[in-house]
Design an enzyme around this catalytic site. Structure first.
Site, PDB file in Angstrom:
ATOM      1  N   THR A  87       0.848  -1.209   0.000  1.00 38.16           N
ATOM      2  CA  THR A  87       0.000   0.000   0.000  1.00 38.16           C
ATOM      3  C   THR A  87       0.875   1.247   0.000  1.00 38.16           C
ATOM      4  O   THR A  87       1.937   1.249   0.624  1.00 38.16           O
ATOM      5  CB  THR A  87      -0.876   0.002   1.269  1.00 38.16           C
ATOM      6  N   GLY A  88       0.399   2.288  -0.664  1.00 35.74           N
ATOM      7  CA  GLY A  88       1.102   3.573  -0.592  1.00 35.74           C
ATOM      8  C   GLY A  88       1.369   4.153  -1.962  1.00 35.74           C
ATOM      9  O   GLY A  88       1.080   3.532  -2.995  1.00 35.74           O
ATOM     10  N   ASP A 142       6.271  -3.986  -1.519  1.00 35.18           N
ATOM     11  CA  ASP A 142       5.673  -2.911  -0.720  1.00 35.18           C
ATOM     12  C   ASP A 142       6.710  -1.820  -0.460  1.00 35.18           C
ATOM     13  O   ASP A 142       7.922  -2.057  -0.564  1.00 35.18           O
ATOM     14  CB  ASP A 142       5.151  -3.489   0.613  1.00 35.18           C
ATOM     15  N   ALA A 154       8.074   1.525   2.179  1.00 37.70           N
ATOM     16  CA  ALA A 154       8.440   1.641   3.596  1.00 37.70           C
ATOM     17  C   ALA A 154       8.544   3.125   3.946  1.00 37.70           C
ATOM     18  O   ALA A 154       8.769   3.965   3.072  1.00 37.70           O
ATOM     19  CB  ALA A 154       9.764   0.947   3.874  1.00 37.70           C
ATOM     20  N   GLY A 197       3.573   1.733   7.876  1.00 35.49           N
ATOM     21  CA  GLY A 197       2.281   2.083   8.460  1.00 35.49           C
ATOM     22  C   GLY A 197       1.877   3.520   8.242  1.00 35.49           C
ATOM     23  O   GLY A 197       0.820   3.949   8.725  1.00 35.49           O
ATOM     24  N   GLY A 198       2.725   4.262   7.493  1.00 30.38           N
ATOM     25  CA  GLY A 198       2.361   5.653   7.189  1.00 30.38           C
ATOM     26  C   GLY A 198       1.025   5.749   6.474  1.00 30.38           C
ATOM     27  O   GLY A 198       0.321   6.745   6.594  1.00 30.38           O
ATOM     28  N   GLY A 199       0.669   4.681   5.769  1.00 32.98           N
ATOM     29  CA  GLY A 199      -0.622   4.649   5.069  1.00 32.98           C
ATOM     30  C   GLY A 199      -1.682   3.891   5.855  1.00 32.98           C
ATOM     31  O   GLY A 199      -2.744   3.570   5.311  1.00 32.98           O
ATOM     32  N   GLU A 227      -0.447  -5.454   5.914  1.00 24.97           N
ATOM     33  CA  GLU A 227       0.875  -5.542   5.271  1.00 24.97           C
ATOM     34  C   GLU A 227       1.712  -6.622   5.956  1.00 24.97           C
ATOM     35  O   GLU A 227       2.393  -7.408   5.297  1.00 24.97           O
ATOM     36  CB  GLU A 227       1.581  -4.185   5.348  1.00 24.97           C
ATOM     37  N   LYS A 257      14.209   7.266   2.212  1.00 22.99           N
ATOM     38  CA  LYS A 257      13.716   6.331   3.232  1.00 22.99           C
ATOM     39  C   LYS A 257      14.843   5.557   3.943  1.00 22.99           C
ATOM     40  O   LYS A 257      14.613   4.893   4.937  1.00 22.99           O
ATOM     41  CB  LYS A 257      12.759   5.315   2.593  1.00 22.99           C
TER      42      LYS A 257
HETATM   43  C1  5RP Z   1       1.457   2.010   4.241  1.00 23.29           C
HETATM   44  C2  5RP Z   1       2.929   1.856   4.251  1.00 23.29           C
HETATM   45  C3  5RP Z   1       3.693   2.390   3.093  1.00 23.29           C
HETATM   46  O1  5RP Z   1       4.449   1.370   2.542  1.00 23.29           O
HETATM   47  C4  5RP Z   1       4.610   3.480   3.563  1.00 23.29           C
HETATM   48  O2  5RP Z   1       3.840   4.443   4.266  1.00 23.29           O
HETATM   49  C5  5RP Z   1       5.322   4.148   2.383  1.00 23.29           C
HETATM   50  O3  5RP Z   1       4.401   4.852   1.628  1.00 23.29           O
HETATM   51  P1  5RP Z   1       4.817   5.723   0.380  1.00 23.29           P
HETATM   52  O4  5RP Z   1       5.218   4.775  -0.698  1.00 23.29           O
HETATM   53  O5  5RP Z   1       3.550   6.483   0.050  1.00 23.29           O
HETATM   54  O6  5RP Z   1       5.924   6.649   0.785  1.00 23.29           O
HETATM   55  O7  5RP Z   1       3.525   1.311   5.147  1.00 23.29           O
HETATM   56  O8  5RP Z   1       0.878   1.581   5.445  1.00 23.29           O
END
Ligand code: 5RP
Length: 239
Positions: free
Chosen positions: A37-38, A90, A92, A104-106, A112, A130
């Site tokens: 997700t993200g 995924d 991070a 978990g930012g999303g 996940e 990151k």
């Molecule tokens: C979602 C997540 C995402 O992988 C994380 O927040 C990175 O997001 P982005 O690709 O938008 O920077 O853990 O729960």
């Protein structure tokens, strides 16, 4: 005078596209793919649509990713319908030199972690921003049962952290699982494995956003000079 190509600075969005497309190299024809997700994963999902006829489908880590996958004609399976996935792709919020991550930012950390745990290989896709020496600069997302939030906040305070309930539109944000998120700042997570084990045992914690037991085996890092592939040691199905 020599011909010099001008230095090109890629935006963060372009770096995300770069790693999203690069992740296709880890997609095996005939397989069901674990999808995170993200915003970085959204680039991967767009790229995956070009292979839609070659794969069986995806197991998704959130309602948001499920909607995107289905809109592009990619079948989505429930985690319970699939025993093991060859690969989980995924993003991070932070990744260190050992492949340990904060996620978990999303707000999708619980699913996940579930999909990562049923996958043989976690391929992390991220832009260079990151990469960190030590986890904890990014406020740590923790999904909790609402009635336990205050006590869990106090437990984090004892570790030097400050927990805040994640809000949206003046209300606590609710996850796909109907729970809330604490974002904990001020932590220095020197021992990600021990930290994840400890916090996961606190009553009321659904999922802590440290991914150490479910760490990445590969990271595709978007840099100014292209995609850098970082490989960590392999492990089979993680528990
Ligand atoms: C979602 C997540 C995402 O992988 C994380 O927040 C990175 O997001 P982005 O690709 O938008 O920077 O853990 O729960």
């Amino acid at each position: 005078m020599k011909n010099q190509s001008p230095a090109v600075t890629l935006s963060q969005d372009q770096l995300k596209t770069l790693v999203g497309v690069a992740a296709l190299a880890y997609v095996l024809p005939g397989e069901i793919i674990g999808v995170g997700t993200g915003s970085t994963v959204n680039k991967f999902i767009e790229a995956l649509a070009t292979m839609r006829g070659d794969i069986k489908g995806a197991v998704s880590s959130s309602l948001a990713s499920t909607q995107r996958l289905q809109a592009l004609g990619i079948p989505v399976f429930d985690s319970n319908e699939v025993d093991e996935l060859a690969v989980y792709i995924d993003g991070a919020d932070e990744i260190d030199g050992r492949g340990y991550m904060i996620k978990g930012g999303g707000a999708a950390l619980t699913r996940e972690k579930i999909v990562a745990a049923q996958s043989r290989r976690f391929v992390c896709i991220a832009d260079e921003s990151k990469l960190v020496q030590s986890l904890g600069r990014y406020p740590l997302p923790v999904e909790v049962i609402p009635t336990a939030a205050r006590r869990i906040g106090r437990q984090f305070a004892e570790l030097g952290g400050e927990a805040k309930v994640r809000m949206i539109g003046g209300q606590p944000l609710l996850t796909d699982n109907g729970q809330i998120i604490l974002d904990v700042s001020g932590l220095d997570i020197a021992d990600p494995l021990g930290f994840e084990t400890l916090v996961s045992q606190w009553p009321g914690v659904v999922t802590v956003g440290v991914f150490a037991h479910q760490k990445a085996q590969v990271c595709l890092l978007g840099t100014a000079t292209g995609v850098r592939t970082v490989t960590y040691e392999e492990s089979s199905l993680r528990t």
